[in-house]
Write an enzyme that holds these catalytic residues in place. Structure first.
Site, PDB file in Angstrom:
ATOM      1  N   TYR A 133      50.502  33.984  13.321  1.00  0.00           N
ATOM      2  CA  TYR A 133      50.336  33.373  14.584  1.00  0.00           C
ATOM      3  C   TYR A 133      48.766  32.846  14.780  1.00  0.00           C
ATOM      4  O   TYR A 133      48.485  31.851  14.773  1.00  0.00           O
ATOM      5  CB  TYR A 133      50.847  33.744  15.782  1.00  0.00           C
ATOM      6  CG  TYR A 133      51.229  32.901  16.918  1.00  0.00           C
ATOM      7  CD1 TYR A 133      51.714  31.538  16.876  1.00  0.00           C
ATOM      8  CD2 TYR A 133      50.324  33.177  18.025  1.00  0.00           C
ATOM      9  CE1 TYR A 133      51.585  30.652  18.102  1.00  0.00           C
ATOM     10  CE2 TYR A 133      50.489  32.308  19.285  1.00  0.00           C
ATOM     11  CZ  TYR A 133      51.184  31.057  19.090  1.00  0.00           C
ATOM     12  OH  TYR A 133      50.979  30.309  20.129  1.00  0.00           O
ATOM     13  N   ASN A 178      61.948  38.732  29.225  1.00  0.00           N
ATOM     14  CA  ASN A 178      62.330  40.365  29.161  1.00  0.00           C
ATOM     15  C   ASN A 178      62.626  40.939  30.250  1.00  0.00           C
ATOM     16  O   ASN A 178      63.709  41.545  30.481  1.00  0.00           O
ATOM     17  CB  ASN A 178      61.568  41.082  28.426  1.00  0.00           C
ATOM     18  CG  ASN A 178      62.046  41.145  26.763  1.00  0.00           C
ATOM     19  OD1 ASN A 178      62.516  40.331  26.255  1.00  0.00           O
ATOM     20  ND2 ASN A 178      61.416  41.897  26.011  1.00  0.00           N
ATOM     21  N   PHE A 179      61.598  41.143  31.068  1.00  0.00           N
ATOM     22  CA  PHE A 179      61.872  41.762  32.279  1.00  0.00           C
ATOM     23  C   PHE A 179      62.924  41.213  33.191  1.00  0.00           C
ATOM     24  O   PHE A 179      63.704  41.943  33.931  1.00  0.00           O
ATOM     25  CB  PHE A 179      60.324  41.838  33.097  1.00  0.00           C
ATOM     26  CG  PHE A 179      59.379  42.944  32.486  1.00  0.00           C
ATOM     27  CD1 PHE A 179      59.645  43.548  31.622  1.00  0.00           C
ATOM     28  CD2 PHE A 179      58.090  42.633  33.116  1.00  0.00           C
ATOM     29  CE1 PHE A 179      59.040  44.482  30.988  1.00  0.00           C
ATOM     30  CE2 PHE A 179      57.121  43.619  32.636  1.00  0.00           C
ATOM     31  CZ  PHE A 179      57.611  44.570  31.407  1.00  0.00           C
ATOM     32  N   GLY A 193      53.552  50.653  25.601  1.00  0.00           N
ATOM     33  CA  GLY A 193      52.269  51.320  25.908  1.00  0.00           C
ATOM     34  C   GLY A 193      52.364  51.848  27.370  1.00  0.00           C
ATOM     35  O   GLY A 193      53.318  52.024  27.693  1.00  0.00           O
ATOM     36  N   ASP A 194      51.305  51.994  27.967  1.00  0.00           N
ATOM     37  CA  ASP A 194      51.075  52.636  29.400  1.00  0.00           C
ATOM     38  C   ASP A 194      51.267  51.591  30.244  1.00  0.00           C
ATOM     39  O   ASP A 194      51.154  51.771  31.539  1.00  0.00           O
ATOM     40  CB  ASP A 194      49.988  53.507  29.567  1.00  0.00           C
ATOM     41  CG  ASP A 194      48.709  52.860  29.265  1.00  0.00           C
ATOM     42  OD1 ASP A 194      48.858  51.565  29.440  1.00  0.00           O
ATOM     43  OD2 ASP A 194      47.744  53.386  29.313  1.00  0.00           O
ATOM     44  N   THR A 198      46.435  43.795  30.184  1.00  0.00           N
ATOM     45  CA  THR A 198      46.585  42.916  31.235  1.00  0.00           C
ATOM     46  C   THR A 198      46.930  41.450  30.610  1.00  0.00           C
ATOM     47  O   THR A 198      46.844  41.262  29.443  1.00  0.00           O
ATOM     48  CB  THR A 198      45.369  42.649  32.108  1.00  0.00           C
ATOM     49  OG1 THR A 198      44.358  41.937  31.083  1.00  0.00           O
ATOM     50  CG2 THR A 198      44.810  43.909  32.589  1.00  0.00           C
ATOM     51  N   ARG A 199      47.590  40.452  31.640  1.00  0.00           N
ATOM     52  CA  ARG A 199      47.979  39.200  31.002  1.00  0.00           C
ATOM     53  C   ARG A 199      47.670  38.379  32.368  1.00  0.00           C
ATOM     54  O   ARG A 199      47.864  38.842  33.451  1.00  0.00           O
ATOM     55  CB  ARG A 199      49.154  39.021  30.713  1.00  0.00           C
ATOM     56  CG  ARG A 199      49.572  39.729  29.109  1.00  0.00           C
ATOM     57  CD  ARG A 199      48.648  38.934  28.259  1.00  0.00           C
ATOM     58  NE  ARG A 199      49.046  39.537  26.734  1.00  0.00           N
ATOM     59  CZ  ARG A 199      48.661  40.787  26.180  1.00  0.00           C
ATOM     60  NH1 ARG A 199      47.856  41.383  26.824  1.00  0.00           N
ATOM     61  NH2 ARG A 199      49.211  41.018  25.042  1.00  0.00           N
ATOM     62  N   ASP A 259      48.325  44.445  19.834  1.00  0.00           N
ATOM     63  CA  ASP A 259      48.590  43.959  21.270  1.00  0.00           C
ATOM     64  C   ASP A 259      47.329  43.754  21.894  1.00  0.00           C
ATOM     65  O   ASP A 259      46.808  44.961  22.338  1.00  0.00           O
ATOM     66  CB  ASP A 259      49.502  44.662  22.072  1.00  0.00           C
ATOM     67  CG  ASP A 259      50.342  44.147  23.026  1.00  0.00           C
ATOM     68  OD1 ASP A 259      51.517  43.915  22.937  1.00  0.00           O
ATOM     69  OD2 ASP A 259      49.687  43.914  24.137  1.00  0.00           O
TER      70      ASP A 259
END
Ligand code: UDP
Length: 308
Positions: A133, A178-179, A193-194, A198-199, A259
């Site tokens: 991508y 998803n959430f 991950g933990d 951030t996004r 990621d």
């Protein structure tokens, strides 16, 4: 995003031809345009030469865009970013049309500069799983600039940051669908991950508004369009739990390779050049999207009981 863009352009009185091979898109998203005489849909893979008329403006948005989709369709993603971009650029050239490329914050990779300004060249793994991508979009930007330089096509490039809202596929693997899906079904929310990565999430109407403004400007170099309000993924999960009123728990899964750890657009350029800035913050955007996700979760449960 394409269907929302069609709505915006039709709303301004334009005629629109939309081409999509429906690899990741859905006809349902344009069902409401069926009887609009100024709208036409052609099911077409832009990797093959286009012959659907002459245009004043060409928007090139074709590509899988979620990490799950482009992992599954890696070759198609590389093809549409390269061959597809050439074909769409040719269409613009032959029509004497203005061309706008939908590029991405993924061009910055796992960024070493924060927030990301358009002048940053990025930090991309060229052979990793996301490269299909990232490199396709970087190539598409290069092709766009080459058509500008060599063929005098009038071009624009938008770098889109994480955008969400209605008409997303609830199973496309991106974090907000998803959430939402997990929260609405009472399943655990899967934080990869933990959750400290951030996004910065932009509501779709803000994103489309920025893109339309860019299309009307004269700016040839890339412009970030995104919401600069930055959240950790854990904060995002908590917001979704609050808005859905869900009792779901949060569980942790491995972080996918490469990621990006942080992502936040610097939108100084969009602010000054386009007079644009986002209006809808995450809580409001999630609330606006809730009904759509509820309907989609119910629809999928009816279509594939027990396995959706
Ligand atoms: N993510 C997550 N749980 C999920 C889906 C995604 O924790 O169920 C994380 C993912 O690892 C990434 C972020 O959320 O750090 C955004 O992922 P997404 O796929 O939405 O888009 P990206 O920005 O990575 O292209």
């Amino acid at each position: 995003m394409g269907s929302h863009l069609c709505d915006a352009l039709l709303g301004e009185g334009h005629s629109v031809v939309a081409a999509d091979n429906l690899l990741t898109g859905r006809l349902d998203n344009i069902a409401h345009l069926k009887n609009d005489r100024r709208f036409e849909f052609v099911q077409q893979d832009v990797c093959f030469p286009l012959d659907c008329g002459r245009f004043d403006f060409v928007f090139h948005f074709a590509s899988p865009a979620s990490p799950v989709d482009y992992a599954e369709h890696g070759i198609e993603t590389l093809r549409v970013g390269s061959l597809g971009t050439f074909n769409v650029l040719e269409t613009a050239k032959q029509s004497g049309a203005v061309f706008l490329l939908a590029s991405t914050s993924e061009c910055y990779g796992d960024p070493l500069e924060h927030p990301q300004r358009e002048t940053y060249w990025g930090h991309v793994n060229p052979i990793g799983p996301r490269s299909v991508y990232d490199e396709a979009k970087r190539f598409a930007e290069a092709a766009t600039m080459a058509y500008r330089r060599y063929h005098k096509v009038d071009t624009r490039i938008v770098r889109i940051f994480n955008t969400y809202g209605s008409r997303m596929q609830v199973n496309d693997g991106r974090v907000i669908p998803n959430f939402m899906r997990q929260a609405l079904r009472g399943e655990d929310l899967t934080v990869y991950g933990d959750g400290t990565q951030t996004r910065s999430f932009c509501y779709v109407s803000d994103e489309v508004d920025g893109i339309v403004r860019l299309s009307r400007s004269q700016e040839a170099l890339p412009v970030n369009i995104g919401n600069p309000n930055e959240f950790t993924i854990l904060e995002c999960a908590r917001q979704v739990l609050e808005i859905t009123g869900s009792k779901s728990k949060i569980c942790y899964e491995p972080l996918p390779k490469d990621d990006p750890k942080q992502r936040q657009p610097d939108i100084t350029k969009a602010r000054t050049l386009l007079g644009w800035e986002p209006k809808i913050e995450l809580v409001a955007g999630l609330q606006l999207s809730l009904e759509y996700f509820q309907q989609e979760v119910a629809r999928l449960a009816a279509v594939t009981p027990g396995r959706d």
